[in-house]
Write an enzyme that holds these catalytic residues in place. Sequence first.
Site, PDB file in Angstrom:
ATOM      1  N   HIS A 198       0.843  -1.193   0.000  1.00 19.56           N
ATOM      2  CA  HIS A 198       0.000   0.000   0.000  1.00 19.56           C
ATOM      3  C   HIS A 198       0.878   1.243   0.000  1.00 19.56           C
ATOM      4  O   HIS A 198       2.059   1.191   0.321  1.00 19.56           O
ATOM      5  CB  HIS A 198      -0.910   0.028   1.231  1.00 19.56           C
ATOM      6  CG  HIS A 198      -0.169   0.259   2.511  1.00 19.56           C
ATOM      7  ND1 HIS A 198       0.634  -0.720   3.096  1.00 19.56           N
ATOM      8  CD2 HIS A 198      -0.040   1.362   3.307  1.00 19.56           C
ATOM      9  CE1 HIS A 198       1.181  -0.237   4.182  1.00 19.56           C
ATOM     10  NE2 HIS A 198       0.810   1.024   4.341  1.00 19.56           N
ATOM     11  N   ASP A 248       0.706   5.065   1.801  1.00 19.28           N
ATOM     12  CA  ASP A 248      -0.031   5.740   2.870  1.00 19.28           C
ATOM     13  C   ASP A 248      -0.856   6.881   2.285  1.00 19.28           C
ATOM     14  O   ASP A 248      -0.305   7.740   1.585  1.00 19.28           O
ATOM     15  CB  ASP A 248       0.933   6.296   3.919  1.00 19.28           C
ATOM     16  CG  ASP A 248       1.687   5.204   4.656  1.00 19.28           C
ATOM     17  OD1 ASP A 248       1.175   4.067   4.716  1.00 19.28           O
ATOM     18  OD2 ASP A 248       2.782   5.494   5.176  1.00 19.28           O
ATOM     19  N   HIS A 270       4.816   0.093  -0.055  1.00 19.91           N
ATOM     20  CA  HIS A 270       5.574  -0.607   0.982  1.00 19.91           C
ATOM     21  C   HIS A 270       4.672  -1.617   1.687  1.00 19.91           C
ATOM     22  O   HIS A 270       3.451  -1.604   1.511  1.00 19.91           O
ATOM     23  CB  HIS A 270       6.196   0.375   1.984  1.00 19.91           C
ATOM     24  CG  HIS A 270       5.223   1.303   2.649  1.00 19.91           C
ATOM     25  ND1 HIS A 270       4.655   2.390   2.003  1.00 19.91           N
ATOM     26  CD2 HIS A 270       4.710   1.320   3.906  1.00 19.91           C
ATOM     27  CE1 HIS A 270       3.852   3.029   2.837  1.00 19.91           C
ATOM     28  NE2 HIS A 270       3.850   2.389   3.992  1.00 19.91           N
ATOM     29  N   ARG A 289       6.867  -8.422  16.373  1.00 19.70           N
ATOM     30  CA  ARG A 289       7.449  -7.148  15.938  1.00 19.70           C
ATOM     31  C   ARG A 289       6.516  -6.022  16.342  1.00 19.70           C
ATOM     32  O   ARG A 289       5.296  -6.132  16.235  1.00 19.70           O
ATOM     33  CB  ARG A 289       7.650  -7.142  14.425  1.00 19.70           C
ATOM     34  CG  ARG A 289       8.130  -5.787  13.876  1.00 19.70           C
ATOM     35  CD  ARG A 289       8.364  -5.837  12.369  1.00 19.70           C
ATOM     36  NE  ARG A 289       8.780  -4.542  11.870  1.00 19.70           N
ATOM     37  CZ  ARG A 289       8.021  -3.726  11.137  1.00 19.70           C
ATOM     38  NH1 ARG A 289       6.780  -4.085  10.818  1.00 19.70           N
ATOM     39  NH2 ARG A 289       8.474  -2.553  10.733  1.00 19.70           N
TER      40      ARG A 289
END
Length: 393
Positions: free
Chosen positions: A245, A247, A301, A311
């Site tokens: 996607h 942002d 990204h 994470r």
Amino acid sequence: MDRTASSPPPLLPLGESKGEEKKQTQLVFDAIRLRNESSIPSQFIWPEDEKPSLDAEELQVPFIDLQGFLSGDAFAASEASRLVGEACLRHGFFQVVNHGIDPRLIAAAHNYVDAFFSLPLPEKQRAQRKPGESCGYASSFTGRFTSKLPWKETLSFRYSASQPVVEDYFVDVIGDDFRQFGEVYQEYCEEMNRLSLGIMELLGLSLGVGRTHFREFFQGNDSIMRLNYYPPCQKPDLTLGTGPHCDPTSLTILHQDQVGGLQVFVDSEWRSISPRTDAFVVNIGDTFMALSNGKFKSCLHRAVVNCSTARKSLAFFLCPGVEKVVRPPTQLVDKENPRQYPDFSWSALLDFTQKHYRADMNTLDAFSKWLLQSSSAQVPHVPIKSPFLSSRP
């Protein structure tokens, strides 16, 4: 994955597929249970051409030392703006160091990520994100989508530059026991606001519109803070922590823990950006791409997961005031560089991504078409002549 190669999919209410009704029973993503399962639900399995490459090569992004810039050194500001401009012309990602943010505050913010996401699912669901809204707790967005689900949990909340709203959010929505959470994240967001306005000065210098133009535009920002938690997955080669996607916001400031997992699509391949404790990863979003008249890039990204270690990341999404008109400065528009996107408000783009369209690499183009079609439908007797939808490099 060419941004301009494919046309946007038809606009449907999020969570539905064409010719298919919503499933009666909603999938529940309980990370504490699923993290140890040897198989994963089919809704989390991504198509073959989108599955992760877990050994992606490192992307060399510039490290911008902000110390001289923040202290008023004119040469340092010029050099920093040059490096930022070069990165944003290519892929829109860079890292900042010597940013002046107390590492103890960053550590506290990460500790509270652990504290929140280790709670039992019913307690986290007290902050459940409501359909069509951008804030609240989301367990893999199972209430919004029915396929290609991300292997993650998030907690998103609003930050306002004009009033302290973060602490009230935690107390009012989750409970008084979470007041300390709110205090820490209010302070963290204020530091993110300070940092992002400084970066806006560098972006203004690099685009040649002056140091204050974008800083003033975002002075009264209404932004979003998101806590990301990616639990271990026993089939990390089949799923993604966050799908590909761009942002839709203006600027993202990300602090990663030391696990790693961020990947950026550059030169037709996925590349990693490894974590560094003293650095923030910064990237341009769609809204700033529109403000730069398409000159600076909002880059595709994603995040990958692993089978052994959770994470965490802290993401601050800088957004304009909700009714601020997004329009590039006149210095960036001329005969050789015509307008690339129509005027819009951030509230309209946010509403579009929450109710009509799943953010991907075509969000801004799809939104522009939707916006112009909506305007045309409202004023049927006035033809719209628009250069905004011409093809762009």
